[in-house]
Write a protein that holds these residues in place. Structure first.
Motif, PDB file in Angstrom:
ATOM      1  N   PHE A  69       0.898  -1.209  -0.524  1.00 53.45           N
ATOM      2  CA  PHE A  69       0.311  -0.216  -0.121  1.00 53.45           C
ATOM      3  C   PHE A  69       0.734   1.455   0.303  1.00 53.45           C
ATOM      4  O   PHE A  69       0.725   2.123  -0.972  1.00 53.45           O
ATOM      5  CB  PHE A  69      -1.103   0.382   1.045  1.00 53.45           C
ATOM      6  CG  PHE A  69      -1.675   0.963   1.003  1.00 53.45           C
ATOM      7  CD1 PHE A  69      -3.190   1.101   0.421  1.00 53.45           C
ATOM      8  CD2 PHE A  69      -2.070   2.322   2.185  1.00 53.45           C
ATOM      9  CE1 PHE A  69      -3.939   2.082   0.127  1.00 53.45           C
ATOM     10  CE2 PHE A  69      -2.460   3.101   2.431  1.00 53.45           C
ATOM     11  CZ  PHE A  69      -3.674   2.596   0.719  1.00 53.45           C
ATOM     12  N   ARG A  70       2.185   1.802   1.049  1.00 51.37           N
ATOM     13  CA  ARG A  70       3.193   2.530   0.714  1.00 51.37           C
ATOM     14  C   ARG A  70       3.912   2.791  -0.527  1.00 51.37           C
ATOM     15  O   ARG A  70       3.327   3.805  -0.647  1.00 51.37           O
ATOM     16  CB  ARG A  70       4.179   2.037   2.175  1.00 51.37           C
ATOM     17  CG  ARG A  70       4.384   3.473   2.261  1.00 51.37           C
ATOM     18  CD  ARG A  70       5.414   2.885   3.218  1.00 51.37           C
ATOM     19  NE  ARG A  70       6.467   2.342   3.120  1.00 51.37           N
ATOM     20  CZ  ARG A  70       7.880   2.066   2.988  1.00 51.37           C
ATOM     21  NH1 ARG A  70       8.073   3.343   2.164  1.00 51.37           N
ATOM     22  NH2 ARG A  70       8.476   0.543   2.375  1.00 51.37           N
ATOM     23  N   GLY A  79       3.880   5.723  -5.683  1.00 49.28           N
ATOM     24  CA  GLY A  79       3.597   5.138  -7.423  1.00 49.28           C
ATOM     25  C   GLY A  79       2.450   6.474  -8.012  1.00 49.28           C
ATOM     26  O   GLY A  79       2.770   6.958  -8.696  1.00 49.28           O
ATOM     27  N   LEU A  80       1.075   6.518  -7.439  1.00 53.65           N
ATOM     28  CA  LEU A  80      -0.031   6.721  -7.717  1.00 53.65           C
ATOM     29  C   LEU A  80       1.235   8.746  -7.393  1.00 53.65           C
ATOM     30  O   LEU A  80      -0.026   9.544  -8.364  1.00 53.65           O
ATOM     31  CB  LEU A  80      -1.275   6.830  -6.768  1.00 53.65           C
ATOM     32  CG  LEU A  80      -1.842   6.126  -6.505  1.00 53.65           C
ATOM     33  CD1 LEU A  80      -2.168   5.406  -5.486  1.00 53.65           C
ATOM     34  CD2 LEU A  80      -1.730   5.040  -7.911  1.00 53.65           C
ATOM     35  N   PHE A 126       6.632   5.775 -12.069  1.00 54.12           N
ATOM     36  CA  PHE A 126       5.898   4.889 -11.390  1.00 54.12           C
ATOM     37  C   PHE A 126       5.260   3.335 -11.313  1.00 54.12           C
ATOM     38  O   PHE A 126       4.544   2.802 -10.304  1.00 54.12           O
ATOM     39  CB  PHE A 126       3.813   6.084 -11.566  1.00 54.12           C
ATOM     40  CG  PHE A 126       3.657   5.487 -12.676  1.00 54.12           C
ATOM     41  CD1 PHE A 126       2.822   4.643 -12.705  1.00 54.12           C
ATOM     42  CD2 PHE A 126       3.689   5.574 -14.012  1.00 54.12           C
ATOM     43  CE1 PHE A 126       1.893   3.932 -13.838  1.00 54.12           C
ATOM     44  CE2 PHE A 126       2.992   5.505 -15.409  1.00 54.12           C
ATOM     45  CZ  PHE A 126       2.190   4.470 -15.035  1.00 54.12           C
ATOM     46  N   LEU A 127       5.016   3.380 -12.815  1.00 51.33           N
ATOM     47  CA  LEU A 127       5.155   2.384 -12.952  1.00 51.33           C
ATOM     48  C   LEU A 127       6.059   0.567 -12.034  1.00 51.33           C
ATOM     49  O   LEU A 127       5.830  -0.469 -11.414  1.00 51.33           O
ATOM     50  CB  LEU A 127       5.518   1.318 -14.217  1.00 51.33           C
ATOM     51  CG  LEU A 127       5.335   1.701 -15.329  1.00 51.33           C
ATOM     52  CD1 LEU A 127       6.505   1.996 -16.737  1.00 51.33           C
ATOM     53  CD2 LEU A 127       4.182   1.336 -15.820  1.00 51.33           C
ATOM     54  N   ALA A 128       7.762   1.252 -11.543  1.00 51.52           N
ATOM     55  CA  ALA A 128       7.869   0.198 -10.394  1.00 51.52           C
ATOM     56  C   ALA A 128       8.098   0.075  -9.334  1.00 51.52           C
ATOM     57  O   ALA A 128       8.056  -0.706  -8.245  1.00 51.52           O
ATOM     58  CB  ALA A 128      10.073   1.505 -10.592  1.00 51.52           C
ATOM     59  N   TYR A 129       6.582   0.762  -9.091  1.00 52.53           N
ATOM     60  CA  TYR A 129       5.995   0.335  -7.619  1.00 52.53           C
ATOM     61  C   TYR A 129       4.688  -0.098  -7.489  1.00 52.53           C
ATOM     62  O   TYR A 129       4.302  -0.165  -6.022  1.00 52.53           O
ATOM     63  CB  TYR A 129       5.898   2.334  -6.966  1.00 52.53           C
ATOM     64  CG  TYR A 129       6.867   2.916  -7.085  1.00 52.53           C
ATOM     65  CD1 TYR A 129       7.279   3.563  -5.594  1.00 52.53           C
ATOM     66  CD2 TYR A 129       7.484   4.060  -7.648  1.00 52.53           C
ATOM     67  CE1 TYR A 129       8.425   3.863  -5.376  1.00 52.53           C
ATOM     68  CE2 TYR A 129       8.682   4.427  -7.719  1.00 52.53           C
ATOM     69  CZ  TYR A 129       8.827   4.470  -6.531  1.00 52.53           C
ATOM     70  OH  TYR A 129       9.779   5.440  -6.141  1.00 52.53           O
ATOM     71  N   PHE A 130       4.234  -0.596  -8.794  1.00 49.02           N
ATOM     72  CA  PHE A 130       3.087  -1.548  -8.153  1.00 49.02           C
ATOM     73  C   PHE A 130       3.813  -3.259  -9.143  1.00 49.02           C
ATOM     74  O   PHE A 130       4.409  -3.166  -9.780  1.00 49.02           O
ATOM     75  CB  PHE A 130       2.011  -1.306  -9.601  1.00 49.02           C
ATOM     76  CG  PHE A 130       1.723   0.259  -9.272  1.00 49.02           C
ATOM     77  CD1 PHE A 130       0.328   0.630  -7.807  1.00 49.02           C
ATOM     78  CD2 PHE A 130       2.179   1.487 -10.136  1.00 49.02           C
ATOM     79  CE1 PHE A 130       0.456   1.222  -7.917  1.00 49.02           C
ATOM     80  CE2 PHE A 130       1.522   2.291  -9.645  1.00 49.02           C
ATOM     81  CZ  PHE A 130       1.194   2.830  -8.228  1.00 49.02           C
ATOM     82  N   ASP A 131       3.396  -3.812  -7.975  1.00 47.92           N
ATOM     83  CA  ASP A 131       3.022  -5.390  -8.915  1.00 47.92           C
ATOM     84  C   ASP A 131       2.027  -5.313 -10.015  1.00 47.92           C
ATOM     85  O   ASP A 131       0.959  -5.361  -9.786  1.00 47.92           O
ATOM     86  CB  ASP A 131       3.067  -5.795  -7.282  1.00 47.92           C
ATOM     87  CG  ASP A 131       3.137  -7.894  -8.184  1.00 47.92           C
ATOM     88  OD1 ASP A 131       3.053  -8.188  -8.450  1.00 47.92           O
ATOM     89  OD2 ASP A 131       2.770  -8.555  -6.600  1.00 47.92           O
ATOM     90  N   ARG A 132       2.917  -5.962 -11.233  1.00 49.35           N
ATOM     91  CA  ARG A 132       1.971  -5.695 -12.419  1.00 49.35           C
ATOM     92  C   ARG A 132       1.939  -6.866 -12.134  1.00 49.35           C
ATOM     93  O   ARG A 132       1.766  -7.702 -13.842  1.00 49.35           O
ATOM     94  CB  ARG A 132       2.864  -4.975 -13.305  1.00 49.35           C
ATOM     95  CG  ARG A 132       2.794  -3.118 -13.439  1.00 49.35           C
ATOM     96  CD  ARG A 132       3.167  -2.736 -13.841  1.00 49.35           C
ATOM     97  NE  ARG A 132       5.310  -3.258 -14.137  1.00 49.35           N
ATOM     98  CZ  ARG A 132       5.656  -2.655 -14.582  1.00 49.35           C
ATOM     99  NH1 ARG A 132       5.490  -1.894 -16.223  1.00 49.35           N
ATOM    100  NH2 ARG A 132       6.492  -2.632 -14.560  1.00 49.35           N
TER     101      ARG A 132
END
Length: 189
Positions: free
Chosen positions: A7-8, A13-14, A24-30
């Protein structure tokens, strides 16, 4: 449901997404697992969503519980319907591998929209003359941020991203929310 660390990172990323920063892409599990966990965000956001609906209730609503229930059902459809559009669009655009990541980040943007909508609603409540310009500004920002996200995540042209944003707007503003108004006893008119 995303973990506290996820979440953090997602919130970081948001913030980058809202600033149109491709990092921002690096902050999410895609991954597919990340996409599935992102649907867990719907539940903690729901009470905030219903509170915003309640704050914007008009006097024409004959039954508040019925209206809030209709909006809650529409909220669920909003979380389900457009991810299917993303899956099909990714397939049509030969971007199957990016579909899960796009759905994950699209779901995460609900946190961003809520974080932006809460102060806009509060400021609009302080001054009625301020409500419409702030909502219009938020709507335009939403379109731009979402389009940028589609371009970056799906690696598509701007016009294709604009088409996806338009489909999202038509589904939400032209279909889901008007139907929920009608079902909630507040037909347009």
């Amino acid at each position: 449901m995303p973990s506290w660390i996820e979440f953090r990172l997602g919130c970081q990323g948001l913030c980058r997404l809202a600033l149109f920063n491709r990092s921002f892409l690096a902050y999410f599990d895609r991954s597919m697992a990340g996409a599935l966990r992102s649907f867990g965000l719907a539940l903690p956001i729901l009470p905030l969503f219903l509170w915003l609906v309640w704050l914007n209730l008009g006097e024409a609503v004959p039954s508040v519980p019925l209206y809030l229930t209709a909006k809650a059902v529409a909220y669920a459809y909003g979380w389900i319907l457009f991810p299917f559009v993303i899956l099909n669009a990714a397939r049509l655009l030969d971007r199957d591998k990016e579909a899960a990541g796009c759905i994950a980040i699209y779901n995460w943007t609900s946190v961003l929209w809520m974080a932006l909508q809460l102060p806009v609603t509060a400021l609009g409540g302080l001054s009625e003359g301020l409500a419409n310009p702030l909502n219009l500004l938020l709507f335009i920002a939403t379109l731009a941020i979402e389009g940028f996200m589609f371009v970056a995540v799906l690696r598509i042209a701007a016009w294709q991203a604009a088409a996806l944003v338009a489909i999202d707007v038509v589904l939400g503003q032209g279909l889901i929310w008007p139907i929920s108004d009608w079902l909630g006893g507040n037909p347009p008119g």
